[in-house]
Design a protein around this motif. Sequence first.
Motif, PDB file in Angstrom:
ATOM      1  N   THR A  86      37.195   9.339 120.726  1.00  0.00           N
ATOM      2  CA  THR A  86      35.114   8.828 119.746  1.00  0.00           C
ATOM      3  C   THR A  86      34.890   9.234 120.660  1.00  0.00           C
ATOM      4  OG1 THR A  86      36.952   6.461 119.276  1.00  0.00           O
ATOM      5  CG2 THR A  86      34.592   6.150 119.407  1.00  0.00           C
ATOM      6  N   GLY A  87      33.634   9.450 119.211  1.00  0.00           N
ATOM      7  CA  GLY A  87      32.191   9.533 120.219  1.00  0.00           C
ATOM      8  C   GLY A  87      32.300  11.863 120.287  1.00  0.00           C
ATOM      9  N   VAL A  88      33.166  12.118 120.104  1.00  0.00           N
ATOM     10  CA  VAL A  88      33.126  13.872 120.430  1.00  0.00           C
ATOM     11  C   VAL A  88      33.248  14.153 118.658  1.00  0.00           C
ATOM     12  CG1 VAL A  88      34.561  15.571 120.875  1.00  0.00           C
ATOM     13  CG2 VAL A  88      34.108  13.422 122.799  1.00  0.00           C
ATOM     14  N   SER A  89      32.851  15.819 118.533  1.00  0.00           N
ATOM     15  CA  SER A  89      32.401  15.320 117.174  1.00  0.00           C
ATOM     16  C   SER A  89      33.857  15.925 116.920  1.00  0.00           C
ATOM     17  CB  SER A  89      31.047  16.467 117.291  1.00  0.00           C
ATOM     18  OG  SER A  89      30.496  17.611 117.851  1.00  0.00           O
ATOM     19  N   THR A 126      45.302   8.369 125.901  1.00  0.00           N
ATOM     20  CA  THR A 126      44.262   8.047 124.448  1.00  0.00           C
ATOM     21  C   THR A 126      44.132   8.372 123.388  1.00  0.00           C
ATOM     22  OG1 THR A 126      43.850  11.298 124.566  1.00  0.00           O
ATOM     23  CG2 THR A 126      43.103   9.989 126.486  1.00  0.00           C
ATOM     24  N   PHE A 127      45.231   7.666 123.116  1.00  0.00           N
ATOM     25  CA  PHE A 127      45.252   7.791 121.393  1.00  0.00           C
ATOM     26  C   PHE A 127      44.747   6.593 120.748  1.00  0.00           C
ATOM     27  CE2 PHE A 127      47.379   8.499 117.184  1.00  0.00           C
ATOM     28  CZ  PHE A 127      47.894   7.035 116.961  1.00  0.00           C
ATOM     29  N   SER A 128      44.875   5.535 121.784  1.00  0.00           N
ATOM     30  CA  SER A 128      44.372   3.977 121.382  1.00  0.00           C
ATOM     31  C   SER A 128      43.219   4.234 120.840  1.00  0.00           C
ATOM     32  CB  SER A 128      44.916   3.062 122.093  1.00  0.00           C
ATOM     33  OG  SER A 128      44.334   2.902 123.107  1.00  0.00           O
ATOM     34  N   THR A 129      42.419   5.845 121.284  1.00  0.00           N
ATOM     35  CA  THR A 129      40.375   5.238 121.685  1.00  0.00           C
ATOM     36  C   THR A 129      40.089   6.675 120.644  1.00  0.00           C
ATOM     37  OG1 THR A 129      40.888   6.493 123.783  1.00  0.00           O
ATOM     38  CG2 THR A 129      40.519   4.369 123.673  1.00  0.00           C
ATOM     39  N   SER A 130      41.403   7.333 119.985  1.00  0.00           N
ATOM     40  CA  SER A 130      41.029   8.308 119.482  1.00  0.00           C
ATOM     41  C   SER A 130      41.049   7.953 118.262  1.00  0.00           C
ATOM     42  CB  SER A 130      42.145   9.446 119.930  1.00  0.00           C
ATOM     43  OG  SER A 130      42.300   9.762 121.092  1.00  0.00           O
ATOM     44  N   VAL A 131      40.091   9.226 117.190  1.00  0.00           N
ATOM     45  CA  VAL A 131      40.593   8.670 115.994  1.00  0.00           C
ATOM     46  C   VAL A 131      41.124  10.164 115.417  1.00  0.00           C
ATOM     47  CG1 VAL A 131      38.748  10.274 113.791  1.00  0.00           C
ATOM     48  CG2 VAL A 131      37.129   8.547 115.640  1.00  0.00           C
TER      49      VAL A 131
END
Length: 119
Positions: free
Chosen positions: A101-104, A28-33
């Motif tokens: 992304t989308g998680v606070s 999930t790295f590439s979709t993570s902030v």
Amino acid sequence: QVQLVESGGGLVQAGGSLRLSCAASGRTFSTSVMAWFRQAPGKEREFVARINSSGATTYYADSVKGRFTISRDNAKNTVYLQMNSLKPEDTAVYYCAGRRTGVSSYGYWGQGTQVTVSS
């Protein structure tokens, strides 16, 4: 699940530079902030910089703006923090963190790497 391992910390004189790296495992790295935080002795952990999943957007704490640069290489699953014009007050343990992304909240954290800036 993403595991993060920081490297690149050390001892440097004021005015010097260091580059921190944070290697990530997991799909999930590439979709993570991704972000960097730091914690100095006796102080609370504070935000330093973050970068969005594509690398197109970055944000910095006022204390490091103009001196630090966050970047990422999604092909290498790595995020970087280039630190220039270092000051003694930058001395801290630096942590890499990530969130979907989308998680606070940041759900992934590294073990930290020590940065010490001598005067």
